[in-house]
Design a protein around this motif. Structure first.
Motif, PDB file in Angstrom:
ATOM      1  N   LEU A   1       3.259  -1.889  -9.603  1.00 53.27           N
ATOM      2  CA  LEU A   1       1.955  -1.030  -9.151  1.00 53.27           C
ATOM      3  C   LEU A   1       1.918  -0.664  -8.081  1.00 53.27           C
ATOM      4  O   LEU A   1       1.567   0.197  -7.235  1.00 53.27           O
ATOM      5  N   LEU A   2       2.270  -1.615  -6.858  1.00 50.25           N
ATOM      6  CA  LEU A   2       1.912  -1.596  -5.712  1.00 50.25           C
ATOM      7  C   LEU A   2       3.286  -0.575  -4.998  1.00 50.25           C
ATOM      8  O   LEU A   2       2.960  -0.126  -3.714  1.00 50.25           O
ATOM      9  N   SER A   3       4.309  -0.428  -5.691  1.00 47.71           N
ATOM     10  CA  SER A   3       5.535   0.114  -4.907  1.00 47.71           C
ATOM     11  C   SER A   3       5.369   1.782  -5.604  1.00 47.71           C
ATOM     12  O   SER A   3       6.298   2.513  -4.995  1.00 47.71           O
ATOM     13  N   GLU A   4       4.363   2.073  -6.149  1.00 46.99           N
ATOM     14  CA  GLU A   4       4.436   3.631  -6.664  1.00 46.99           C
ATOM     15  C   GLU A   4       4.395   4.599  -5.459  1.00 46.99           C
ATOM     16  O   GLU A   4       5.247   5.264  -5.491  1.00 46.99           O
ATOM     17  N   CYS A   5       3.213   4.258  -4.694  1.00 47.46           N
ATOM     18  CA  CYS A   5       3.218   5.002  -3.502  1.00 47.46           C
ATOM     19  C   CYS A   5       3.494   6.514  -3.420  1.00 47.46           C
ATOM     20  O   CYS A   5       4.226   7.240  -2.827  1.00 47.46           O
ATOM     21  N   GLU A   6       2.741   7.249  -4.582  1.00 46.04           N
ATOM     22  CA  GLU A   6       2.898   8.549  -5.139  1.00 46.04           C
ATOM     23  C   GLU A   6       3.011   9.610  -3.931  1.00 46.04           C
ATOM     24  O   GLU A   6       3.456  10.182  -3.778  1.00 46.04           O
ATOM     25  N   LEU A   7       1.704   9.395  -3.196  1.00 46.86           N
ATOM     26  CA  LEU A   7       1.479  10.491  -1.966  1.00 46.86           C
ATOM     27  C   LEU A   7       2.533  10.351  -1.038  1.00 46.86           C
ATOM     28  O   LEU A   7       3.094  11.446  -0.768  1.00 46.86           O
ATOM     29  N   LEU A   8       2.973   9.171  -0.473  1.00 45.81           N
ATOM     30  CA  LEU A   8       4.092   8.865   0.313  1.00 45.81           C
ATOM     31  C   LEU A   8       5.492   9.446  -0.161  1.00 45.81           C
ATOM     32  O   LEU A   8       6.125  10.135   0.459  1.00 45.81           O
ATOM     33  N   ARG A   9       5.593   9.306  -1.295  1.00 44.68           N
ATOM     34  CA  ARG A   9       6.827   9.721  -1.871  1.00 44.68           C
ATOM     35  C   ARG A   9       7.032  11.252  -1.825  1.00 44.68           C
ATOM     36  O   ARG A   9       7.849  11.833  -1.783  1.00 44.68           O
TER      37      ARG A   9
END
Length: 135
Positions: free
Chosen positions: A24-32
């Motif tokens: 969950l913590l690694s999703e980082c959708e906006l940064l990706r």
């Protein structure tokens, strides 16, 4: 005689799914998304942190994006640390803030670091990584 519905039960300790939390913590959708738009591939490596440090900070003009991107940057930094620094793992403080804990017991608030990076670019994510890796 132990009859559970009579209320004399011991509570079982709460168990957290470490892999689930890390996922969950690694999703980082906006940064990706921001990185992909700029041609940067986030592959959970130190090299990707260095590439992020080189991005033109177009997000600083939008306070809402800046806030979310700061969170994502910190969580991504933590993801790289957990994946590459022996003994590093995610922890959750009593206030709900995710942190990185090292085998030595040191704790790093990578989300706060991510906010600083998103707002000013200093310190660089790769520099923060190097400091944690040396600790």
């Amino acid at each position: 005689m132990k009859i559970p519905f009579l209320g004399n039960r011991r509570k079982e300790p709460e168990v957290h799914d470490a892999e689930g939390i890390a996922g969950l913590l690694s999703e980082c959708e906006l940064l990706r998304h921001q990185a992909q738009r700029s041609g940067v591939r986030l592959d959970d490596t130190v090299a990707s942190l260095e590439a992020l440090d080189q991005l033109v900070p177009r997000w600083r003009d939008d306070a809402e994006v800046l806030e979310w991107l700061g969170n994502d940057a910190g969580l991504y930094l933590g993801t790289v640390i957990v994946g590459t620094v022996e003994g590093a793992h995610w922890g959750i403080r009593s206030d709900g803030q995710p942190v990185i804990r090292l085998a030595s017991g040191r704790e790093f608030d990578v989300v706060a670091d991510g906010h600083e990076w998103a707002a000013s670019g200093v310190p660089e994510l790769s520099q923060l990584y190097a400091e944690v890796a040396e600790a």
